[in-house]
Design an enzyme around this catalytic site. Structure first.
Site, PDB file in Angstrom:
ATOM      1  N   GLU A 285       0.817  -1.203   0.000  1.00 36.56           N
ATOM      2  CA  GLU A 285       0.000   0.000   0.000  1.00 36.56           C
ATOM      3  C   GLU A 285       0.863   1.270   0.000  1.00 36.56           C
ATOM      4  OE1 GLU A 285      -3.846  -0.719   2.020  1.00 36.56           O
ATOM      5  OE2 GLU A 285      -3.405   1.162   3.047  1.00 36.56           O
ATOM      6  N   HIS A 306       7.324 -26.821   0.520  1.00 35.62           N
ATOM      7  CA  HIS A 306       6.641 -27.913  -0.172  1.00 35.62           C
ATOM      8  C   HIS A 306       5.510 -27.383  -1.042  1.00 35.62           C
ATOM      9  CE1 HIS A 306       8.933 -30.610   2.407  1.00 35.62           C
ATOM     10  NE2 HIS A 306       8.759 -29.666   3.323  1.00 35.62           N
ATOM     11  N   LYS A 420     -12.955   2.474  -1.903  1.00 32.83           N
ATOM     12  CA  LYS A 420     -13.876   2.795  -0.798  1.00 32.83           C
ATOM     13  C   LYS A 420     -15.027   3.647  -1.314  1.00 32.83           C
ATOM     14  CE  LYS A 420     -10.719   2.721   3.213  1.00 32.83           C
ATOM     15  NZ  LYS A 420     -10.234   3.428   4.396  1.00 32.83           N
TER      16      LYS A 420
HETATM   17  O1  PA5 Z   1      -2.962   1.948   5.968  1.00 35.96           O
HETATM   18  C1  PA5 Z   1      -4.014   2.474   5.709  1.00 35.96           C
HETATM   19  O2  PA5 Z   1      -4.155   3.719   5.672  1.00 35.96           O
HETATM   20  C2  PA5 Z   1      -5.253   1.655   5.418  1.00 35.96           C
HETATM   21  O3  PA5 Z   1      -4.955   0.306   5.310  1.00 35.96           O
HETATM   22  C3  PA5 Z   1      -6.267   1.843   6.535  1.00 35.96           C
HETATM   23  O4  PA5 Z   1      -5.701   1.457   7.753  1.00 35.96           O
HETATM   24  C4  PA5 Z   1      -7.540   1.042   6.289  1.00 35.96           C
HETATM   25  O5  PA5 Z   1      -8.063   1.344   5.020  1.00 35.96           O
HETATM   26  C5  PA5 Z   1      -8.579   1.351   7.349  1.00 35.96           C
HETATM   27  O6  PA5 Z   1      -8.824   2.713   7.400  1.00 35.96           O
HETATM   28  P1  PA5 Z   1      -9.505   3.393   8.640  1.00 35.96           P
HETATM   29  O7  PA5 Z   1      -8.580   3.263   9.803  1.00 35.96           O
HETATM   30  O8  PA5 Z   1      -9.723   4.801   8.247  1.00 35.96           O
HETATM   31  O9  PA5 Z   1     -10.789   2.666   8.892  1.00 35.96           O
END
Ligand code: PA5
Length: 453
Positions: A285, A306, A420
């Site tokens: 990410e 394996h 989202k």
């Molecule tokens: O690292 C990130 O920003 C994302 O993975 C968020 O943690 C995830 O989308 C959840 O978002 P939020 O904490 O706003 O619910």
């Protein structure tokens, strides 16, 4: 924590590896990355490097209260809002904690996905009146977390009534913004803070990871102390001893010079399997942007020897492997010296399973080296709070520095945000109708690429 790479594994083996010399030549760029990151930190734009120095007293106190009063603890959150706590749980308590006959503290559950069977199973396995629900969402709007919150809230309210329900729910969210913060203000839910300059996947050392850790009875101070020590090591200007430089530099160079677009993390300890999930999210990410980045892959030794190793050895030369090695396991098991007359069994007698596991790591790394597959070994002396704090910080630093090397912003996630928004539209959220139409239209157009069983 020790990191080994390069010649020890490579000596005499002709392959396109990035040598220590090449990494040294790359040092000025790593140094610039370091300055860029420290500058962002000094300006207050990036906050994860400040977390080891916070005073965790309030978080720990609240965590201990919840621990004393609750039979069950349900963490509601997803991605960066759940993976850190889940990693700590698996590494330091173990996946069998909930079934342990002499378990200390509440059972631990994570409602991350909105898989209806999973949510139904978890909620029917707990006593809602004796459960603390911790809703973690920095934005306070992620559909999965809000849905699981609403389902849980209805269940608790039905069981103990509205007022008591509020005592059993704790939010961890932005200090100012979002629907959870509004609810906390308006309805008196207790709420801890995610610092605004700390993104979800960099938040494990904030209340997001520390509060669940305290509920589990873990040593929060040791976790932070480990992270502080690692941060110190990550600030040295030496490509041989700065662990973040080694990780960031080797991955970047292997990716850009040799086209190694896959980063496999192979944990030779099952308790660290969830750490590889955490790493996978952090690496993917943060760095997967503008056509750049590496695909992180999770593997567990020896099981995936394996399953995956054939491909890693003889498949496309597009991988760099990280082995997570543990020197001392919390427990080890001696292999009895039975069937001494049978060579396929007798050699094992007198060794331990831990020895076998680590020998398999060395064997696998060596076989890969013979085939010219680069690898790096991250050795942990043991798995405890201090070492986990180090591990988190080293990988957060390596990821942030890699962002600079690739020339992308490692702290945003535009691709996640778009998904989202399209989901909000499909589920009818006000203000997102246009997004809903867009998603339905694209879905219709891809009819040919669907198979129904
Ligand atoms: O690292 C990130 O920003 C994302 O993975 C968020 O943690 C995830 O989308 C959840 O978002 P939020 O904490 O706003 O619910």
């Amino acid at each position: 924590m020790k990191i080994e790479y390069g010649m020890a594994l490579w000596e005499g083996i002709p392959c396109l590896q990035v040598s220590q010399k090449r990494l040294e030549e790359f040092t000025p760029k790593l140094w610039k990355a370091q300055e860029w990151l420290e500058d962002l930190c000094n300006k207050g734009e990036v906050g994860f490097m400040d977390l080891p120095f916070q005073d965790p007293a309030y978080i720990v106190e609240l965590g201990e209260k919840v621990r004393d009063r609750s039979q069950h603890f349900v963490l509601i959150g997803i991605g960066g809002s759940s993976l850190g706590a889940e990693t700590l749980f698996h590494a330091l308590k173990g996946p069998r904690h909930n079934d342990h006959p002499h378990r200390d503290g509440p059972t631990f559950h994570v409602l991350d996905n909105v898989d209806p069977v999973k949510t139904a199973e978890i909620l029917s396995s707990i006593d809602p009146g004796k459960t603390c629900f911790c809703v973690v969402s920095k934005s306070g709007s992620t559909a999965e977390s809000m849905a699981n919150f609403l389902v849980s809230l209805e269940l608790v309210e039905k069981t103990v009534g509205r007022d008591k329900a509020r005592e059993q729910i704790i939010f961890i969210t932005d200090p100012e913004k979002g629907s959870l913060r509004e609810l906390a203000r308006e309805e008196g839910y207790r709420a801890l803070e995610v610092p605004p300059n700390v993104g979800g996947r960099f938040s494990v050392l904030s209340a997001v990871g520390l509060f669940p850790a305290a509920v589990l009875g873990l040593d929060v101070k040791a976790l932070l102390a480990g992270a502080a020590r690692a941060l110190e090591a990550c600030k040295t200007r030496d490509p041989e001893t700065n662990p973040a430089w080694v990780i960031a530099g080797l991955h970047y160079l292997h990716n850009t010079l040799e086209g190694r677009s896959i980063s496999v993390m192979m944990a030779y300890h099952e308790r660290l399997a969830t750490f590889t999930d955490w790493y996978r999210q952090l690496w993917a990410e943060s760095l997967g942007k503008e056509g750049k980045g590496q695909t992180p892959v999770k593997a567990v030794g020896t099981v995936d020897q394996h399953s995956q190793i054939q491909l890693y050895n003889d498949g496309p030369k597009d991988k760099i492997i990280t082995f997570l090695q543990v020197e001392r396991f919390a427990r080890d098991v001696r292999i009895p010296p039975l069937y001494q007359d049978r060579p396929a069994l007798s050699y094992l007698g007198g060794h331990t399973l831990g020895e076998l596991l680590n020998s398999e790591l060395v064997g696998t790394a060596s076989a890969l080296a013979k085939k010219g597959v680069p690898s790096l070994v991250v050795t942990l002396p043991r798995v405890d709070e201090e070492v986990m704090g180090k591990l988190f910080m080293v990988y957060e630093m390596a990821t942030a520095l890699s962002g600079y090397l690739y020339g992308i912003n490692p702290f945003d996630q535009p691709g996640v945000e778009e998904g989202k928004r399209l989901t909000y539209g499909l589920m009818g959220r006000e203000g997102f109708q246009e997004k809903g139409r867009e998603a339905r239209e694209i879905w219709e157009k891809r009819r040919g690429a669907r198979v129904s069983l």
